[in-house]
Design an enzyme around this catalytic site. Structure first.
Site, short mmCIF file in Angstrom:
data_model
loop_
_atom_site.label_atom_id
_atom_site.label_comp_id
_atom_site.label_asym_id
_atom_site.label_seq_id
_atom_site.Cartn_x
_atom_site.Cartn_y
_atom_site.Cartn_z
N TRP A 13 0.82 -1.22 0.00
CA TRP A 13 0.00 0.00 0.00
C TRP A 13 0.85 1.27 0.00
O TRP A 13 0.32 2.36 -0.10
CB TRP A 13 -0.94 0.00 1.21
CG TRP A 13 -2.23 -0.73 0.95
CD1 TRP A 13 -2.43 -1.72 0.04
CD2 TRP A 13 -3.50 -0.50 1.59
NE1 TRP A 13 -3.75 -2.13 0.08
CE2 TRP A 13 -4.42 -1.40 1.02
CE3 TRP A 13 -3.94 0.37 2.59
CZ2 TRP A 13 -5.76 -1.44 1.41
CZ3 TRP A 13 -5.28 0.32 2.99
CH2 TRP A 13 -6.17 -0.57 2.40
N LYS A 14 2.17 1.14 0.17
CA LYS A 14 3.06 2.31 0.26
C LYS A 14 2.48 3.32 1.26
O LYS A 14 1.86 2.89 2.24
CB LYS A 14 3.27 2.91 -1.13
CG LYS A 14 3.68 1.84 -2.15
CD LYS A 14 4.21 2.37 -3.42
CE LYS A 14 4.61 1.18 -4.30
NZ LYS A 14 5.27 1.56 -5.52
N GLU A 99 11.92 2.10 -3.51
CA GLU A 99 11.76 3.48 -3.00
C GLU A 99 12.64 3.73 -1.79
O GLU A 99 13.10 4.86 -1.56
CB GLU A 99 10.27 3.75 -2.72
CG GLU A 99 9.50 3.96 -4.02
CD GLU A 99 8.13 3.33 -4.07
OE1 GLU A 99 7.50 3.14 -3.00
OE2 GLU A 99 7.66 3.00 -5.18
N GLU A 166 11.92 -6.58 -8.78
CA GLU A 166 11.11 -5.44 -9.21
C GLU A 166 11.99 -4.47 -9.99
O GLU A 166 12.67 -3.62 -9.39
CB GLU A 166 10.53 -4.72 -8.00
CG GLU A 166 9.64 -5.58 -7.14
CD GLU A 166 8.71 -4.74 -6.28
OE1 GLU A 166 7.52 -4.73 -6.54
OE2 GLU A 166 9.20 -4.06 -5.37
N GLY A 229 1.70 -2.97 -6.21
CA GLY A 229 1.50 -1.67 -5.56
C GLY A 229 0.13 -1.12 -5.87
O GLY A 229 -0.87 -1.49 -5.24
N GLY A 230 0.06 -0.26 -6.89
CA GLY A 230 -1.17 0.46 -7.22
C GLY A 230 -2.42 -0.41 -7.29
O GLY A 230 -3.48 -0.02 -6.76
P1 PGA Z 1 3.35 -0.98 -8.76
O1 PGA Z 1 4.34 -1.07 -7.48
O2 PGA Z 1 2.59 -2.28 -8.81
O3 PGA Z 1 2.45 0.18 -8.46
O4 PGA Z 1 4.20 -0.79 -9.94
C1 PGA Z 1 5.03 -2.25 -7.18
C2 PGA Z 1 5.86 -2.07 -5.92
O5 PGA Z 1 6.38 -0.97 -5.69
O6 PGA Z 1 6.06 -3.01 -5.15
#
Ligand code: PGA
Length: 244
Positions: A13-14, A99, A166, A229-230
């Protein structure tokens, strides 16, 4: 061979979400996974720290932390203690997410120490690795990944770890790696880890995984699951990743 409908689908979910969003998401996702007899062990949601305690209360979906420090306690204002995460019941953490490496400047050395700290505290780390576009264009994909794997192999604590490949250029960009690129890298990583550690480490792919491409990615034999992520942010989209 693991069937693609048995593979892992982890969500990141960041820095998103709220108590209300989690309450609604978890209620819907838990009910639907159960109703469709989907093993709850295939799903782990990596939430912002401030949602973790609440998420552990109803004890339904598995949740994990997105990061933690490499010391257990002390004068480290603002950091998250792996010991305290473990104390509240957290069993998974992302370590070295792109990140963290690129926005917060985490080094391979720091990430290695975090891997050790996770394992010391009975937290299963998901080590995230991946090359930048410049590194791919300079033909340095395998060197880069091998270098980043040191954070795992130097700790020697296997079995209790998952690796997520990733590619940095595919995260949050909508540019998913091709099936050939994923397969090539996953095979390299599987062989490398097997040679270095003598065991099979589960390997996830992450980077712009969406309901419309997840099936073909999970069909690749060397892919044990996806880190999303998204597309993990709403119940509708997360459930669609499971084919629901
Ligand atoms: P994303 O992110 O699916 O939005 O590209 C993946 C992640 O950062 O683990």
């Amino acid at each position: 061979m693991v069937q693609s409908n048995q593979k892992l689908i982890f969500g990141n979910w960041k820095m998103n979400g709220s108590l209300e969003k989690w309450a609604q998401f978890s209620k819907t996702v838990f009910a639907q996974l159960n109703k469709n007899n989907i093993d709850l062990g295939r799903s782990v949601l990596f939430l912002p720290d401030l949602l973790l305690h609440q998420a552990l209360q109803n004890n339904e979906l598995l949740v994990g932390a997105q990061n933690h420090y490499f010391e257990d306690a002390g004068a480290f204002t603002g950091e998250t203690s792996p010991e305290l995460l473990s104390n509240i019941g957290i069993k998974y953490a992302l370590i070295g997410h792109s990140e963290r490496r690129h926005v917060f400047g985490e080094s391979i050395e720091m990430i290695s120490q975090k891997m050790k700290a996770a394992q010391r505290n009975s937290i299963k780390p998901v080590l995230c690795i991946g090359e930048t576009l410049e590194q791919r264009e300079a033909n340095k994909v395998f060197d880069t990944l091998k270098n980043q794997l040191v954070s795992l192999t130097s700790q020697g604590a296997v079995g209790e770890c998952i690796v997520a490949y990733e590619p940095v250029w595919a995260i949050g960009t909508g540019k998913v790696a091709s099936l050939e690129q994923i397969e090539e890298v996953h095979q390299f990583l599987k062989e490398n880890l097997k040679n270095e550690l003598g065991v099979d480490v589960k390997l996830l792919y992450g980077g712009s995984v969406k309901p419309n491409n997840v099936k073909e990615i999970l069909n690749i034999e060397s892919v044990d699951g996806c880190l999303v992520g998204g597309a993990s942010l709403t119940a509708e989209s997360y459930l669609a990743l499971f084919g629901l």
